[in-house]
Design an enzyme around this catalytic site. Structure first.
Site, PDB file in Angstrom:
ATOM      1  N   ASP A  50     -17.742  10.349  -5.683  1.00  0.00           N
ATOM      2  CA  ASP A  50     -17.842  11.456  -6.509  1.00  0.00           C
ATOM      3  C   ASP A  50     -16.329  11.652  -6.910  1.00  0.00           C
ATOM      4  OD1 ASP A  50     -18.095  13.378  -3.870  1.00  0.00           O
ATOM      5  OD2 ASP A  50     -16.199  13.572  -4.958  1.00  0.00           O
TER       6      ASP A  50
ATOM      7  N   GLY B 222     -15.644  15.305   7.382  1.00  0.00           N
ATOM      8  CA  GLY B 222     -17.240  15.072   6.967  1.00  0.00           C
ATOM      9  C   GLY B 222     -17.403  13.626   6.768  1.00  0.00           C
TER      10      GLY B 222
ATOM     11  N   HIS C 257     -14.817   3.166  -1.540  1.00  0.00           N
ATOM     12  CA  HIS C 257     -15.968   2.710  -1.817  1.00  0.00           C
ATOM     13  C   HIS C 257     -16.384   2.624  -3.559  1.00  0.00           C
ATOM     14  CE1 HIS C 257     -17.375   3.476   2.524  1.00  0.00           C
ATOM     15  NE2 HIS C 257     -16.450   2.325   2.618  1.00  0.00           N
TER      16      HIS C 257
HETATM   17  N1  APR Z   1     -19.038  20.025   6.052  1.00  0.00           N
HETATM   18  C1  APR Z   1     -18.347  18.992   6.593  1.00  0.00           C
HETATM   19  N2  APR Z   1     -19.229  18.019   7.430  1.00  0.00           N
HETATM   20  C2  APR Z   1     -20.487  17.924   6.963  1.00  0.00           C
HETATM   21  C3  APR Z   1     -21.120  18.921   6.358  1.00  0.00           C
HETATM   22  C4  APR Z   1     -20.298  19.995   5.754  1.00  0.00           C
HETATM   23  N3  APR Z   1     -20.745  20.784   5.109  1.00  0.00           N
HETATM   24  N4  APR Z   1     -22.293  18.329   6.273  1.00  0.00           N
HETATM   25  C5  APR Z   1     -22.560  17.454   6.812  1.00  0.00           C
HETATM   26  N5  APR Z   1     -21.631  17.043   7.382  1.00  0.00           N
HETATM   27  C6  APR Z   1     -21.132  15.979   8.183  1.00  0.00           C
HETATM   28  C7  APR Z   1     -22.156  15.100   8.969  1.00  0.00           C
HETATM   29  O1  APR Z   1     -22.289  15.954  10.209  1.00  0.00           O
HETATM   30  C8  APR Z   1     -21.887  13.952   9.071  1.00  0.00           C
HETATM   31  O2  APR Z   1     -20.977  13.528  10.184  1.00  0.00           O
HETATM   32  O3  APR Z   1     -20.747  14.901   7.101  1.00  0.00           O
HETATM   33  C9  APR Z   1     -20.938  13.639   7.870  1.00  0.00           C
HETATM   34  C10 APR Z   1     -21.873  12.676   6.882  1.00  0.00           C
HETATM   35  O4  APR Z   1     -22.152  11.269   7.316  1.00  0.00           O
HETATM   36  P1  APR Z   1     -22.636  10.227   6.353  1.00  0.00           P
HETATM   37  O5  APR Z   1     -23.856  10.993   5.595  1.00  0.00           O
HETATM   38  O6  APR Z   1     -22.766   9.015   7.254  1.00  0.00           O
HETATM   39  O7  APR Z   1     -21.673  10.013   5.172  1.00  0.00           O
HETATM   40  P2  APR Z   1     -20.472   9.195   5.403  1.00  0.00           P
HETATM   41  O8  APR Z   1     -19.692   9.056   6.634  1.00  0.00           O
HETATM   42  O9  APR Z   1     -19.213   9.580   4.094  1.00  0.00           O
HETATM   43  O10 APR Z   1     -21.065   7.691   4.827  1.00  0.00           O
HETATM   44  C11 APR Z   1     -19.920   6.736   4.949  1.00  0.00           C
HETATM   45  O11 APR Z   1     -21.733   5.319   4.116  1.00  0.00           O
HETATM   46  O12 APR Z   1     -23.522   4.583   3.113  1.00  0.00           O
HETATM   47  C12 APR Z   1     -22.186   4.424   3.151  1.00  0.00           C
HETATM   48  O13 APR Z   1     -20.865   4.229   1.216  1.00  0.00           O
HETATM   49  C13 APR Z   1     -21.659   5.165   1.854  1.00  0.00           C
HETATM   50  O14 APR Z   1     -19.466   6.262   1.779  1.00  0.00           O
HETATM   51  C14 APR Z   1     -20.662   6.170   2.515  1.00  0.00           C
HETATM   52  C15 APR Z   1     -20.556   5.569   3.923  1.00  0.00           C
END
Ligand code: APR
Length: 233
Positions: free
Chosen positions: A90, A179, A105
């Protein structure tokens, strides 16, 4: 000389902007199979499905706004040299005012010809165009006649900006992780390049999936965690 902060962000930093994360309950990968909609194999098998998936996410982004965490991250630039290294596709960091953002990414608002721009072809930004929040359809071709594809790093593809990201973390005085579940490499291993004396903080409301004694865990959502982090500085 301003101190350097490297800020590694993931989907959690955009959660409070209403953009779903991937691995929380009800997250994107609960609703879609990443290998179908976000992998190089999936693109070859059914490009229309992939284009539709990213068209939907682009439209969702149009209605989203940066939240206070994005804004506080941007405000740090007044006192620090800030490099945001995000796994997010984003544009909320940029819309909040951050001026040094690396997208490991890719970027949702950008597209490129499907036959260009990977690490082996000496990755060229010139073929990448920004379409904002518009849709891309099968049959939308680049000037070179190739089908346009999302400028996203699919599962199975190289992460062209990894070297630069490692460089920035290796010279940071402070590293902040916000996050991310630290499940996807090589992004997940970036914080380990922090210099020995540099503290590493992680803001996440849930347990840190990769326990590491070097990580100071601020167990808050991003908007609250960023306020607490700034108080610590
Ligand atoms: N504030 C902070 N952290 C949060 C919140 C919030 N409001 N809500 C959720 N989280 C945390 C969750 O606890 C989790 O640890 O954000 C994290 C999200 O993890 P994922 O959903 O796995 O996202 P991300 O780590 O960015 O994924 C990495 O995976 O699918 C691929 O390319 C995609 O860039 C992505 C990569």
């Amino acid at each position: 000389m301003k101190k350097r902060i490297a800020i590694l962000t993931g989907a959690g930093v955009s959660a409070e902007s209403g953009i779903g994360t991937f691995r929380d309950n009800g997250g994107l990968w609960d609703r879609y199979d990443p290998m179908t909609v976000a992998s190089d194999e999936g693109w070859r098998r059914n490009p229309s499905l992939v284009l539709e998936f990213y068209n939907k996410r682009r439209l969702e982004l149009k209605g989203a706004k940066p939240n206070k965490a994005h804004l506080l991250i941007a405000s740090l630039e007044k006192e620090y040299n800030v490099d945001v290294i995000t796994q997010n596709v984003d544009n909320l960091h940029e819309r909040a005012g951050s001026t040094h953002v690396i997208h490991l990414h890719g970027e949702l608002t950008k597209i490129r010809p499907e036959n260009c721009c990977n690490e082996r072809d000496n990755y060229s930004e010139r073929s990448v165009i920004d379409i904002g929040y518009d849709e891309v359809r099968l049959g939308d071709k680049a000037p070179n006649g190739a089908q346009y594809r999302p400028h996203i790093v699919f599962f199975g593809e190289a992460v062209p900006k990894l070297e630069r990201a490692i460089e920035l973390v290796s010279r940071a005085d402070i590293v902040l992780i916000v996050g991310t579940s630290l499940q996807v490499y090589p992004a997940a291993g970036l914080y380990r390049y922090a210099p020995d004396g540099s503290p590493i903080y992680i803001i996440d409301p849930s347990d840190v999936k990769v326990p590491d004694p070097r990580l100071h865990h601020i167990r808050e959502v991003a908007t609250v965690g960023m306020e607490k982090f700034i108080e610590l500085l």
